[in-house]
Design an enzyme around this catalytic site. Structure first.
Site, PDB file in Angstrom:
ATOM      1  N   PHE A 160     -47.965 -41.820 -24.921  1.00  0.00           N
ATOM      2  CA  PHE A 160     -49.255 -41.165 -24.739  1.00  0.00           C
ATOM      3  C   PHE A 160     -49.957 -41.017 -26.084  1.00  0.00           C
ATOM      4  O   PHE A 160     -50.503 -39.972 -26.412  1.00  0.00           O
ATOM      5  CB  PHE A 160     -49.077 -39.798 -24.084  1.00  0.00           C
ATOM      6  CG  PHE A 160     -48.385 -39.847 -22.743  1.00  0.00           C
ATOM      7  CD1 PHE A 160     -49.076 -40.230 -21.608  1.00  0.00           C
ATOM      8  CD2 PHE A 160     -47.044 -39.526 -22.627  1.00  0.00           C
ATOM      9  CE1 PHE A 160     -48.448 -40.286 -20.377  1.00  0.00           C
ATOM     10  CE2 PHE A 160     -46.401 -39.581 -21.404  1.00  0.00           C
ATOM     11  CZ  PHE A 160     -47.105 -39.966 -20.274  1.00  0.00           C
ATOM     12  N   LYS A 217     -48.633 -42.562 -16.801  1.00  0.00           N
ATOM     13  CA  LYS A 217     -49.496 -43.116 -17.850  1.00  0.00           C
ATOM     14  C   LYS A 217     -50.797 -43.654 -17.276  1.00  0.00           C
ATOM     15  O   LYS A 217     -51.893 -43.370 -17.787  1.00  0.00           O
ATOM     16  CB  LYS A 217     -48.749 -44.225 -18.606  1.00  0.00           C
ATOM     17  CG  LYS A 217     -49.587 -44.925 -19.689  1.00  0.00           C
ATOM     18  CD  LYS A 217     -50.051 -43.954 -20.757  1.00  0.00           C
ATOM     19  CE  LYS A 217     -51.009 -44.592 -21.754  1.00  0.00           C
ATOM     20  NZ  LYS A 217     -50.404 -45.619 -22.584  1.00  0.00           N
ATOM     21  N   CYS A 273     -56.434 -49.944 -24.484  1.00  0.00           N
ATOM     22  CA  CYS A 273     -55.697 -49.259 -23.420  1.00  0.00           C
ATOM     23  C   CYS A 273     -56.551 -48.938 -22.198  1.00  0.00           C
ATOM     24  O   CYS A 273     -56.331 -49.504 -21.124  1.00  0.00           O
ATOM     25  CB  CYS A 273     -55.068 -47.975 -23.966  1.00  0.00           C
ATOM     26  SG  CYS A 273     -53.708 -48.270 -25.113  1.00  0.00           S
ATOM     27  N   LYS A 276     -58.286 -51.897 -19.891  1.00  0.00           N
ATOM     28  CA  LYS A 276     -57.343 -52.797 -19.220  1.00  0.00           C
ATOM     29  C   LYS A 276     -56.377 -52.030 -18.331  1.00  0.00           C
ATOM     30  O   LYS A 276     -55.925 -52.541 -17.295  1.00  0.00           O
ATOM     31  CB  LYS A 276     -56.596 -53.665 -20.236  1.00  0.00           C
ATOM     32  CG  LYS A 276     -55.695 -52.943 -21.229  1.00  0.00           C
ATOM     33  CD  LYS A 276     -54.237 -52.988 -20.833  1.00  0.00           C
ATOM     34  CE  LYS A 276     -53.349 -52.393 -21.908  1.00  0.00           C
ATOM     35  NZ  LYS A 276     -51.928 -52.302 -21.485  1.00  0.00           N
TER      36      LYS A 276
END
Length: 448
Positions: A160, A217, A273, A276
């Site tokens: 993260f 995530k 990040c 996508k």
């Protein structure tokens, strides 16, 4: 005896994780398949800009003066398999070409290279962002390929990290998520040992199954992207209705259920990040037959991309309807401050669009110039903000670096052709710029 740790993949995530594990007291061996990257890391240098990372690395890389010697690097998977008790896989998962789906080839290659060499008990820990269901598949692959068989376990431990705060986020995480086959089993116990220091300092450790760990995530990134696109949608409405999105964000941000973070309207998000990851999430939901659950993410993505075009329109209007013969200064090239990352950068995308429409574009960024030149070599680049804005007909503020917030607008006013600035991040002090004689405009705000 403390477990020995390996980190496979030494890019942004892997290099940070390797250095942080050494800082926590573990012996660490990092692996990459790119010789130039290994040479840089072994010399205590990093192939990207991340505040504090190079200093952390130099403190531990073996062979450097005054280092602890706890961190080494290699290109040999056999050495990794022999050395490590815990193997963190930190390779890239980019978007597939011409598809929304995630490209798992680097993850699959890492597992296929490592697994046949695991002749003794080991824990393989995935940290890459992957489609839900990947961990189950990779666990089966490990069992098939590893000579040690059932003595090789898999866990999923998503990262993260925020670029610009990666060292802090690794050493002092706001949460640690561990996906395991068996709660309370050996994999969980080993990872509790690895993360004992941050857990003792108060970082919560959440133990889940594989699918939940993978979803955490992508769910977190999707929620963040949604929040950013929401305030940008409100900016569009404010412009149509004559409202002020900054005041609107301030007001709703006082609601504890909403919170003030990530409510600054502007040209949207980018980087390697968020864009996508939300697209891969939509693609995977479709494969699972749950595509209707995430249709809203298509609008989130659409709003985000629309903001870039809107900034180009505002700039074109500001210079009289055409960029031909106009000098345009662009402050910012990276997708966010405190990084040299220009992947899917809204700032660089806007600069490129203006250039393609005939504008004479000059870019300045405190850290992203080299990377920007590789992506858009036809743009002009300046060595400073002052040099970039010299003679400009309009200045576009597109990345909210502190350096740009601290510029002296009165000093710059005498160097431009027209004192006109468009704040694409709503981060500058509007009254200060107007007091210095500038026409200041920002997305979602009334014109003075």
């Amino acid at each position: 005896m403390a477990p020995k740790i390996t980190v496979i993949g030494t890019g942004y995530l892997g290099a940070t994780h390797a250095a942080a594990m050494a800082e926590l007291g573990f012996e660490v061996l990092g692996l990459d398949v790119v010789p130039e990257k290994i040479e840089m890391l072994a010399a205590g240098r990093v192939p990207m800009y991340e505040p504090g990372l190079e200093e952390l690395l130099a403190r531990h890389v073996a062979g450097l003066p005054g280092s602890t010697g706890r961190l080494r690097f290699t290109m040999d998977f056999a050495e990794v398999a022999e050395f490590g008790d815990v193997h963190f896989v930190c390779v890239n998962t980019p978007q597939k070409h011409n598809e929304y789906a995630c490209d798992m080839s680097y993850v699959d290659a890492a597992f296929d290279s490592l697994a046949p060499l695991l002749t003794r008990p080991a824990l393989v820990v995935g940290k890459s962002t992957v489609p839900v269901g990947s961990a189950d598949r990779l666990a089966r692959r490990l069992a098939e390929l590893a000579p040690a068989g059932g003595d090789v376990e898999l866990a999923w431990n998503p990262e993260f990290l925020r670029e610009g705060f990666a060292v802090q986020d690794t050493l002092h995480p706001d949460r640690i998520v561990v996906g395991v086959r068996e709660a309370g089993g050996s994999a969980e116990k080993l990872l509790r040992e690895v993360y004992a220091t941050p857990v003792a300092e108060g970082s919560p450790l959440v133990v889940t199954d594989f699918p939940t760990a993978e979803l955490v995530k992508t769910a977190a990134n999707s929620f963040l992207a949604t929040k950013i696109s929401f305030i940008n949608a409100m900016a569009e409405v404010c412009e149509a209705a004559g409202g002020d999105v900054v005041k609107l964000a301030e007001a709703i941000g006082h609601d504890e259920r909403i919170g003030a973070k990530f409510l600054r309207a502007g040209i949207g998000f980018g980087g390697g990040c968020l864009p996508k990851d939300i697209r891969a999430f939509m693609a995977r939901a479709g494969e699972l037959g749950a595509d209707q659950a995430l249709t809203f993410l298509r609008e989130v993505d659409s709003i985000n991309m629309r903001r870039r075009g809107h900034m180009v329109e505002l700039a074109r209007e500001a210079v009289g309807g055409s960029f031909l013969g106009k000098r345009v200064a662009v402050l910012g090239a990276t997708f966010k401050p405190d990084s040299d990352d220009v992947r899917d950068s809204p700032a660089l995308n806007v600069a490129g669009q203006v250039h393609l429409q005939g504008g004479q574009v000059t870019v300045y960024d405190p850290k992203g110039m080299d990377n920007a030149r590789q992506v858009f070599p036809t743009l002009a680049y300046a060595a400073s903000a002052a040099a970039a804005v010299a003679g400009a007909d309009v200045v576009l503020h597109l990345t909210e670096w502190r350096e740009f917030r601290e510029l002296d607008p009165a000093e710059l006013a005498g160097t431009v052709s027209v004192p006109l600035i468009l704040d694409g991040r709503n981060a500058l002090d509007a009254e200060r710029w107007r007091a210095a004689g500038w026409t200041y405009r920002a997305m979602g705000r009334p014109r003075a």
